[in-house]
Design a protein around this motif. Structure first.
Motif, PDB file in Angstrom:
ATOM      1  N   MET A 194     -12.184  -1.368   5.338  1.00 50.46           N
ATOM      2  CA  MET A 194     -11.066  -0.702   5.325  1.00 50.46           C
ATOM      3  C   MET A 194     -10.495   0.030   6.743  1.00 50.46           C
ATOM      4  SD  MET A 194     -11.508   0.818   1.317  1.00 50.46           S
ATOM      5  CE  MET A 194     -13.014   1.945   2.140  1.00 50.46           C
ATOM      6  N   GLY A 195     -11.515   0.177   7.489  1.00 47.60           N
ATOM      7  CA  GLY A 195     -11.239   0.779   8.720  1.00 47.60           C
ATOM      8  C   GLY A 195     -11.354   2.478   8.579  1.00 47.60           C
ATOM      9  N   GLU A 196     -10.892   2.943   9.482  1.00 49.16           N
ATOM     10  CA  GLU A 196     -11.040   4.522   9.782  1.00 49.16           C
ATOM     11  C   GLU A 196     -10.209   5.336   8.725  1.00 49.16           C
ATOM     12  OE1 GLU A 196     -13.354   6.257  11.580  1.00 49.16           O
ATOM     13  OE2 GLU A 196     -14.355   4.227  11.700  1.00 49.16           O
ATOM     14  N   PRO A 197     -10.497   6.388   8.032  1.00 44.24           N
ATOM     15  CA  PRO A 197      -9.531   7.109   7.118  1.00 44.24           C
ATOM     16  C   PRO A 197      -8.278   7.693   8.023  1.00 44.24           C
ATOM     17  CG  PRO A 197     -11.815   7.863   7.070  1.00 44.24           C
ATOM     18  CD  PRO A 197     -11.897   7.064   8.187  1.00 44.24           C
ATOM     19  N   VAL A 198      -7.245   7.680   7.289  1.00 43.25           N
ATOM     20  CA  VAL A 198      -5.957   8.266   7.854  1.00 43.25           C
ATOM     21  C   VAL A 198      -5.713   9.404   7.096  1.00 43.25           C
ATOM     22  CG1 VAL A 198      -3.336   7.968   8.451  1.00 43.25           C
ATOM     23  CG2 VAL A 198      -5.007   6.032   8.549  1.00 43.25           C
ATOM     24  N   GLN A 199      -6.137  10.624   7.771  1.00 45.25           N
ATOM     25  CA  GLN A 199      -6.033  11.880   6.903  1.00 45.25           C
ATOM     26  C   GLN A 199      -4.869  12.307   6.636  1.00 45.25           C
ATOM     27  OE1 GLN A 199      -9.097  12.984   5.930  1.00 45.25           O
ATOM     28  NE2 GLN A 199     -10.280  12.157   7.211  1.00 45.25           N
ATOM     29  N   LYS A 200      -3.758  12.024   7.503  1.00 47.43           N
ATOM     30  CA  LYS A 200      -2.288  12.609   7.127  1.00 47.43           C
ATOM     31  C   LYS A 200      -1.704  12.174   5.988  1.00 47.43           C
ATOM     32  CE  LYS A 200       1.773  13.203   9.982  1.00 47.43           C
ATOM     33  NZ  LYS A 200       2.650  13.015  10.989  1.00 47.43           N
ATOM     34  N   LEU A 201      -2.050  10.871   5.455  1.00 50.05           N
ATOM     35  CA  LEU A 201      -1.501  10.081   4.464  1.00 50.05           C
ATOM     36  C   LEU A 201      -2.322  10.444   3.231  1.00 50.05           C
ATOM     37  CD1 LEU A 201      -0.670   6.662   5.872  1.00 50.05           C
ATOM     38  CD2 LEU A 201       0.657   8.678   5.342  1.00 50.05           C
ATOM     39  N   GLY A 202      -3.523  11.178   3.372  1.00 47.74           N
ATOM     40  CA  GLY A 202      -4.128  11.659   1.909  1.00 47.74           C
ATOM     41  C   GLY A 202      -5.388  10.802   1.665  1.00 47.74           C
ATOM     42  N   LYS A 203      -5.795  10.832   0.645  1.00 42.36           N
ATOM     43  CA  LYS A 203      -6.998  10.396  -0.139  1.00 42.36           C
ATOM     44  C   LYS A 203      -6.622   8.871  -0.357  1.00 42.36           C
ATOM     45  CE  LYS A 203     -10.370  10.255  -4.017  1.00 42.36           C
ATOM     46  NZ  LYS A 203     -10.565  10.798  -5.243  1.00 42.36           N
ATOM     47  N   GLY A 204      -7.584   7.716   0.191  1.00 43.54           N
ATOM     48  CA  GLY A 204      -7.366   6.504  -0.005  1.00 43.54           C
ATOM     49  C   GLY A 204      -6.534   5.802   1.017  1.00 43.54           C
ATOM     50  N   TRP A 205      -6.369   6.425   1.990  1.00 44.56           N
ATOM     51  CA  TRP A 205      -5.504   5.701   3.037  1.00 44.56           C
ATOM     52  C   TRP A 205      -6.324   5.462   4.385  1.00 44.56           C
ATOM     53  CZ3 TRP A 205      -0.608   3.835   2.574  1.00 44.56           C
ATOM     54  CH2 TRP A 205       0.015   3.992   1.512  1.00 44.56           C
ATOM     55  N   TYR A 206      -6.135   4.318   4.945  1.00 44.54           N
ATOM     56  CA  TYR A 206      -7.092   3.807   6.047  1.00 44.54           C
ATOM     57  C   TYR A 206      -6.288   3.092   6.935  1.00 44.54           C
ATOM     58  CZ  TYR A 206     -11.028   5.160   2.912  1.00 44.54           C
ATOM     59  OH  TYR A 206     -11.897   5.631   1.952  1.00 44.54           O
ATOM     60  N   GLN A 207      -6.927   3.014   8.248  1.00 46.36           N
ATOM     61  CA  GLN A 207      -6.245   2.178   9.247  1.00 46.36           C
ATOM     62  C   GLN A 207      -6.788   0.563   9.151  1.00 46.36           C
ATOM     63  OE1 GLN A 207      -5.141   3.861  12.413  1.00 46.36           O
ATOM     64  NE2 GLN A 207      -4.700   2.282  13.756  1.00 46.36           N
ATOM     65  N   THR A 208      -6.352  -0.006   8.041  1.00 39.79           N
ATOM     66  CA  THR A 208      -6.888  -1.349   7.795  1.00 39.79           C
ATOM     67  C   THR A 208      -6.112  -2.373   8.771  1.00 39.79           C
ATOM     68  OG1 THR A 208      -7.434  -0.650   5.648  1.00 39.79           O
ATOM     69  CG2 THR A 208      -7.135  -2.997   5.979  1.00 39.79           C
ATOM     70  N   PHE A 340      -3.505   1.342   2.044  1.00 37.36           N
ATOM     71  CA  PHE A 340      -4.127   2.150   0.688  1.00 37.36           C
ATOM     72  C   PHE A 340      -5.097   1.437   0.026  1.00 37.36           C
ATOM     73  CE2 PHE A 340      -2.448   3.665  -3.668  1.00 37.36           C
ATOM     74  CZ  PHE A 340      -3.111   4.907  -3.429  1.00 37.36           C
ATOM     75  N   HIS A 341      -6.012   2.063  -0.264  1.00 35.87           N
ATOM     76  CA  HIS A 341      -7.444   1.403  -1.033  1.00 35.87           C
ATOM     77  C   HIS A 341      -8.024   2.695  -1.985  1.00 35.87           C
ATOM     78  CE1 HIS A 341      -7.585  -1.605   1.687  1.00 35.87           C
ATOM     79  NE2 HIS A 341      -7.420  -0.796   2.735  1.00 35.87           N
ATOM     80  N   PRO A 342      -7.049   2.620  -3.210  1.00 37.52           N
ATOM     81  CA  PRO A 342      -7.504   3.931  -4.012  1.00 37.52           C
ATOM     82  C   PRO A 342      -8.906   3.593  -4.529  1.00 37.52           C
ATOM     83  CG  PRO A 342      -6.129   2.316  -5.044  1.00 37.52           C
ATOM     84  CD  PRO A 342      -5.987   1.911  -3.527  1.00 37.52           C
ATOM     85  N   GLN A 343      -9.293   4.692  -5.036  1.00 39.28           N
ATOM     86  CA  GLN A 343     -10.730   4.783  -5.726  1.00 39.28           C
ATOM     87  C   GLN A 343     -10.698   5.097  -7.145  1.00 39.28           C
ATOM     88  OE1 GLN A 343     -13.657   7.604  -3.990  1.00 39.28           O
ATOM     89  NE2 GLN A 343     -13.670   6.614  -2.087  1.00 39.28           N
ATOM     90  N   LYS A 354       4.506  10.685  -6.165  1.00 37.03           N
ATOM     91  CA  LYS A 354       5.130  11.070  -5.038  1.00 37.03           C
ATOM     92  C   LYS A 354       6.307  10.287  -4.504  1.00 37.03           C
ATOM     93  CE  LYS A 354       3.788  11.217  -0.073  1.00 37.03           C
ATOM     94  NZ  LYS A 354       4.506  12.653   0.188  1.00 37.03           N
ATOM     95  N   LEU A 355       6.086   8.852  -4.663  1.00 28.73           N
ATOM     96  CA  LEU A 355       7.103   7.898  -4.539  1.00 28.73           C
ATOM     97  C   LEU A 355       8.319   8.203  -5.023  1.00 28.73           C
ATOM     98  CD1 LEU A 355       5.282   4.766  -3.837  1.00 28.73           C
ATOM     99  CD2 LEU A 355       6.123   6.287  -2.031  1.00 28.73           C
ATOM    100  N   LEU A 356       8.187   8.312  -6.637  1.00 25.08           N
ATOM    101  CA  LEU A 356       9.627   8.480  -7.353  1.00 25.08           C
ATOM    102  C   LEU A 356      10.461   9.899  -7.058  1.00 25.08           C
ATOM    103  CD1 LEU A 356       7.892   7.748 -10.797  1.00 25.08           C
ATOM    104  CD2 LEU A 356       9.884   6.492  -9.438  1.00 25.08           C
TER     105      LEU A 356
END
Length: 540
Positions: A194-208, A340-343, A354-356
């Motif tokens: 999945m790569g390193e986490p992307v903290q700015k985007l929140g939980k479940g986001w990675y540099q994939t 995005f890789h949700p748990q 959030k998107l809506l």
């Protein structure tokens, strides 16, 4: 007694003349007709069941002539669109007159640039497109009816994961630092790829990375509830060969084609040592390839890629690819990995809400770069149209490196109503999926970008989630994309966005390998369930 046959007074006996006449009449009259028409026409081939229809359009007349051949011993010729034509042949003629495919993809008149420099007429293009649509219909017939993650098609069925020698997977990953000259891929392959986490985007986001699919799928299938450890209990066989990484490591090195092909040939040899390989002639074997199909179908006059998917042994297995070869039935397109890789289900619903609630500040955005060395590319035209109306369209120039950070891309797409998705080096784009999971409506210019690729993850009715503008119209300056998109009513945009967020988004992401999804099926679960469903259909 003799017979004079020519000015040269050649003499032929009665028996010889009779034999000659018999030989001439043994040649079917329809073959002669076929040859005459061929010299005076353009042709198209339609296959319907056991029947082949060769349809010719006269270059001097407007009539369409069809010859049908099939399981019957005779050939039937018809000079009109009569009931002698099969339903599919009649449908082809209707499509030809409408100048659109069965899915409604428009076919502009004239001749068109096609794959690898080929030029096709509108009739040839229509046949090619409809052939692809027929294959996608077959793929959709394999779709499982399972609605949530907890349901599976195991029911006594299992998938076995081959324990391959490490040279076919782990050793390839170990070359991550040296695989591509300008980037170290090792960080991208961390955290189960999945790569390193992307903290700015929140939980479940990675540099994939876009080429991580092979590793992601392998990690997921190892924990799949249908996995079996006894090979005799298996119905499906997963081959964890990282063929995409094998190809990628040679792309930018000066090696021979024999070197590029060597590991794939070794893999086939290894499989042929397994009794299970011959159980169904490979039809129950699954490969996942993290690059586009063309990278494994090297042409004879090219040095790019390998010949792995052109091997005879590779024709029966299912190949899951981020971009399928549209005329190969056993190539199945699956989504590009996104960031995005949700748990959990909650990760997905939180993101949906959030998107809506996002206010879309821009009507249009385009993240990409021009292709000055590709004269057929429409990117420069789109960039000019976008930048000339900067109040409506935001352009992110990826040639400057600004697209390297996931947060930059996702934030741009979250703020946009439409995301332009022109073809790049190949028809498909990872960006299509980045836009969809951001609630941004993709604008598609080539049906091979999405509509002809992902039948298990995107609906047949492309108007539910996208806008199609033919790239020929853009190339010929017949349409201004910004003006076209400005005319779409707010209600129509809202309906598309809600469909994307609620109906499509969960099935386009690959969950964290530790994910515990119950309400939703992610891209991996949909794929696995459909693979089992396909096997069931093949057994009927």
């Amino acid at each position: 007694m003799t017979t004079t046959f020519s000015k040269r007074k050649t003499k032929i006996s009665k028996n010889e003349l009779f034999s000659l006449a018999k030989l001439v009449f043994l040649i079917p009259v329809t073959i002669i007709i076929f040859l005459l028409i061929f010299l005076w026409s353009s042709s198209s081939t339609i296959i319907s069941g056991n029947v082949i229809h060769l349809c010719f359009q006269s270059r001097k007349l407007n009539d369409l002539y069809c010859i049908s051949a099939g399981s019957h011993s005779n050939l039937e010729a018809s000079s009109s669109l009569s009931s002698n034509l099969s339903t599919s042949a009649t449908k082809f003629v209707d499509d030809l007159q409408q100048k659109s495919t069965r899915l409604g993809i428009p076919i502009p008149p004239g001749y068109h640039a096609f794959r690898n420099g080929m030029v096709k007429s509108d009739e040839e293009l229509l046949v090619a497109y409809n052939d692809v649509e027929d294959q996608l219909e077959m793929h959709r017939s394999w779709t499982s009816t399972i609605q949530n993650h907890n349901e599976t098609l195991c029911d006594g069925r299992g998938i076995y994961v081959y324990d391959l020698p490490t040279k076919f997977n782990k050793d390839l990953v170990s070359q991550c630092a040296d695989m591509v000259p300008w980037v170290d891929l090792c960080d991208y392959f961390s955290n189960d790829a999945m790569g390193e986490p992307v903290q700015k985007l929140g939980k479940g986001w990675y540099q994939t990375h876009q080429y991580s699919l092979e590793l992601i799928f392998h990690s997921r299938v190892m924990n799949h509830p249908c996995r079996v450890h006894n090979i005799s209990e298996a119905d499906l066989f997963y081959v964890p060969f990282y063929a995409g990484l094998d190809v990628l490591r040679w792309h930018f090195k000066n090696v021979t084609n024999d070197v590029k092909d060597s590991l794939g040939l070794e893999l086939v040899k290894w499989l042929e040592s397994q009794p299970t390989w011959f159980k169904r002639s490979g039809k129950d074997h699954i490969f996942v390839l993290g690059k586009i199909s063309w990278d494994f179908r090297r042409y004879s006059n090219s040095n790019w890629g390998s010949r792995f998917l052109e091997l005879n042994e590779m024709q029966n297995p299912v190949k899951l690819l981020i971009e399928r070869q549209p005329w190969h039935l056993n190539d199945v397109g699956v989504p590009h990995p996104t960031f995005f890789h949700p748990q959990s289900d909650n990760d997905i619903t939180t993101w949906q809400l959030k998107l809506l609630n996002e206010s879309r500040k821009s009507l249009i955005s385009f993240a990409g770069a021009a292709r000055p060395d590709a004269p057929e590319s429409i990117r420069s035209i789109l960039i000019n149209q976008c930048t000339s109306t900067s109040d409506q369209c935001k352009f992110m120039n990826c040639s400057s490196g600004s697209c390297d950070q996931p947060e930059s891309i996702i934030e741009l797409f979250i703020e946009s109503e439409f995301c332009l998705q022109p073809p790049g080096d190949s028809p498909t784009r990872k960006s299509v999926f980045d836009s969809l999971i951001s609630g941004c409506i993709p604008v598609i210019f080539d049906p091979f970008t999405a509509y002809y690729q992902y039948p298990w993850h995107l609906p047949q009715d492309y108007k539910k989630y996208s806008v199609f503008i033919d790239q020929e119209d853009v190339r010929n300056m017949k349409v201004n994309v910004v003006d076209r998109l400005m005319k779409i009513p707010a209600g129509e945009k809202q309906n598309m966005r809600r469909y994307i967020i609620y109906e499509l988004l969960p099935g386009l992401v690959y969950g964290d390998p530790k994910s515990k999804l119950e309400k939703f099926q992610d891209a991996f679960s949909i794929t696995m369930n459909n693979l089992f469903e396909r096997l069931t259909r093949l057994e009927v």
